[in-house]
Design an enzyme around this catalytic site. Structure first.
Site, PDB file in Angstrom:
ATOM      1  N   TYR A 170       0.856  -1.188   0.000  1.00 39.32           N
ATOM      2  CA  TYR A 170       0.000   0.000   0.000  1.00 39.32           C
ATOM      3  C   TYR A 170       0.889   1.233   0.000  1.00 39.32           C
ATOM      4  CZ  TYR A 170      -3.433   3.498   1.442  1.00 39.32           C
ATOM      5  OH  TYR A 170      -4.229   4.613   1.517  1.00 39.32           O
ATOM      6  N   ASP A 265       9.384   2.870  -0.150  1.00 35.21           N
ATOM      7  CA  ASP A 265       8.311   3.553   0.562  1.00 35.21           C
ATOM      8  C   ASP A 265       8.481   3.219   2.041  1.00 35.21           C
ATOM      9  OD1 ASP A 265       6.087   4.468   1.784  1.00 35.21           O
ATOM     10  OD2 ASP A 265       4.655   3.609   0.358  1.00 35.21           O
ATOM     11  N   LYS A 293       4.290   9.391   8.347  1.00 37.53           N
ATOM     12  CA  LYS A 293       3.977   8.870   9.682  1.00 37.53           C
ATOM     13  C   LYS A 293       4.935   9.387  10.763  1.00 37.53           C
ATOM     14  CE  LYS A 293       0.893   5.442   7.967  1.00 37.53           C
ATOM     15  NZ  LYS A 293       0.895   4.575   6.824  1.00 37.53           N
TER      16      LYS A 293
HETATM   17  C1  LIG Z   1       0.398   5.056   5.449  1.00 33.44           C
HETATM   18  C2  LIG Z   1       1.172   4.734   4.262  1.00 33.44           C
HETATM   19  C3  LIG Z   1       1.118   5.542   3.112  1.00 33.44           C
HETATM   20  C4  LIG Z   1       0.176   6.702   2.972  1.00 33.44           C
HETATM   21  O1  LIG Z   1       0.461   7.708   3.873  1.00 33.44           O
HETATM   22  P1  LIG Z   1      -0.681   8.795   4.202  1.00 33.44           P
HETATM   23  O2  LIG Z   1      -0.011   9.762   5.119  1.00 33.44           O
HETATM   24  O3  LIG Z   1      -1.807   8.025   4.826  1.00 33.44           O
HETATM   25  O4  LIG Z   1      -1.083   9.408   2.923  1.00 33.44           O
HETATM   26  C5  LIG Z   1       1.973   5.245   2.069  1.00 33.44           C
HETATM   27  N1  LIG Z   1       2.816   4.199   2.144  1.00 33.44           N
HETATM   28  C6  LIG Z   1       2.881   3.395   3.216  1.00 33.44           C
HETATM   29  C7  LIG Z   1       3.876   2.291   3.254  1.00 33.44           C
HETATM   30  C8  LIG Z   1       2.057   3.633   4.307  1.00 33.44           C
HETATM   31  O5  LIG Z   1       2.116   2.811   5.365  1.00 33.44           O
END
Ligand SMILES: *Cc1c(COP(=O)(O)O)cnc(C)c1O
Length: 455
Positions: A170, A265, A293
């Site tokens: 994701y 990511d 985050k």
């Molecule tokens: C949470 C998350 C996102 C998206 O981040 P948001 O701040 O919710 O837009 C993208 N990549 C990963 C791996 C995530 O855990």
């Protein structure tokens, strides 16, 4: 107990959110139920982000009035030991006094200027200090934005269109990443959400997590078209699934060989599994890194960055456009920089490691005591208890085989016993530095009761 509906089979578990809004007695308190009924009239599903609706476990969500340290206080005053931590950011615990003070102090000097500030450079320097290859950084306001910026940059830099992601990975809400595998994994993908044009989804290829052959196959089939491969170097969005070092090494090798960029990511793993994230743990350097985050300490911050040679293509230096009214917001940067400084203190990551290990052991012991088959996986202070009897979970097909009903029942018992665990089998739990022996004692009792209820 109404069993959780498994939902449609999705390549992306972040999307298995379609709850029926039914009420499960004993789960949410009556105050939260009333608040949820009102919320559902004004907001789709009563929430502003789907998984908050508790769809994957059935029942109504707990409304939260406040939080402090490891404790979440529900709308009826019930206290829970929190393992959601705002889905990752709250690694210091909630309302850390230094972070609160930094945000208050920043707010008295104005909440946004739309002009550069000292704080942004200081934040970019901290980020580079933790991730040496991020010579230049662009601050944004969410993980989604960070990923979108990095991918546009990868496409602009390479002059190619195709991006490759992992099934079950994701990366936020960008159209071309809400994609499931097409007819074959080496082909391009199909939309995983309504509203995404098929031609856009067809610029995304998918591979299975930890599948070396899959990586080779897609480079054989699409190599000259691939701008980038994006992946979570420790997956957290199908539950916690560590990467095989050999798979990462092959990705590094093949992206370089084919002139594609490797994008990590680390929105979830950054400053959590190590100060330098998964890339520090694995010793693999990507071309671009996306952060989110923890980096914002609970305020909206995302970031992407890499070597100057690539980042200099970003506007205004280069032709790849990207902008944001609230990017580098002074409150958000104050919360983020304060959080990072606190994380640099001696022993932080050793403590998080011990905490994660203790929770994993507690889960395994409680499950074994009551004869419930499960696989517990984690890295540092992120972990998942998979309800499966098939051994390690290495990718989405393994995760998908888990018993969602058992998880939903287990989750409900944890809640009744004062533990707020992520309401989906496919999410990682996030303990914080505030979780102390009292928190763990409550958690241990709740694990025992929850596994006992499944036995
Ligand atoms: C949470 C998350 C996102 C998206 O981040 P948001 O701040 O919710 O837009 C993208 N990549 C990963 C791996 C995530 O855990």
């Amino acid at each position: 107990m109404v069993p959780a509906r498994p939902g449609p089979l999705r390549a992306n578990p972040g999307l298995t959110f379609i709850g029926d809004g039914s009420t499960v007695p004993g789960m949410a308190d009556p105050v939260s139920q009333e608040l949820f009924a009102a919320a559902r009239k004004r907001m789709p599903g009563g929430v502003n982000s789907p998984v908050r609706a508790f769809g994957p476990v059935g029942g109504d969500p707990v409304f939260v009035d406040s939080a402090s340290g490891y404790t979440l206080v529900g709308a009826d005053g019930t206290e829970y030991v929190d393992y959601v931590g705002s889905w990752g950011p709250m690694i210091l615990g909630h309302a850390h006094p230094d972070v609160v003070a930094a945000v208050q102090d920043a707010a008295t000097r104005g909440t946004s200027y739309g002009a550069p500030t000292r704080g942004e450079t200081a934040m970019a320097e901290r980020i580079q200090g933790a991730h040496p290859h991020m010579e230049m950084v662009r601050l944004v306001s969410s993980g989604t934005e960070a990923v979108m910026g990095a991918l546009r940059l990868a496409r602009g830099y390479t002059g190619r269109d195709v991006v490759v992601k992992t099934v079950g990975g994701y990366h936020g809400g960008a159209d071309y990443l809400l994609v499931k595998a097409g007819s074959g994994l080496a082909t391009l993908g199909e939309p995983d959400s309504a509203g995404i044009p098929a031609p856009i989804a067809a610029t995304t290829g998918t591979i299975h997590y930890n599948d070396i052959e899959g990586v080779r196959a897609i480079f054989d089939a699409q190599g000259p078209r691939i701008a980038a491969v994006i992946l979570e170097p420790i997956a957290g969005n199908m539950g916690c699934v560590p990467a095989d070092p050999a798979w990462l090494a092959e990705l590094r090798r093949l992206t370089t060989e084919h002139g594609a960029l490797l994008i990590f990511d680390e929105v979830m793993s950054c400053f959590r599994v190590a100060y330098g994230g998964a890339q520090e743990r694995y010793g693999v350097t990507p071309d671009l890194t996306c952060l989110g985050k923890v980096v914002g300490g609970g305020l909206p911050v995302g970031a992407y960055g890499g070597p100057e040679a690539i980042m200099s293509k970003v506007a205004p230096l280069g032709p790849v456009y990207q902008a944001g009214t609230l990017s580098g917001n002074p409150l958000a940067v104050a919360a983020g920089s304060t959080t990072l400084d606190l994380l640099r203190r001696e022993g932080t990551y050793e403590r998080l490691e011990v905490l994660g290990d203790r929770l994993q052991t507690m889960l395994r012991d409680a499950a074994a005591k009551h004869g419930v088959p499960c696989t517990v996986q984690g890295v540092g202070a992120m972990l998942t208890c998979f309800f499966t009897d098939k051994g390690p979970v290495r990718g989405w097909p393994d995760a998908d085989a888990c018993d969602r009903d058992a998880f939903a029942r287990w989750h409900g018992r944890l809640l009744e016993n004062g533990v707020y665990w992520p309401p989906s089998q496919f999410e990682a739990a996030f303990p914080s530095l505030a979780h102390d022996d009292d928190a763990l004692a409550t958690t241990e009792r709740a694990f025992d009761a929850a596994f006992a209820a499944l036995a």
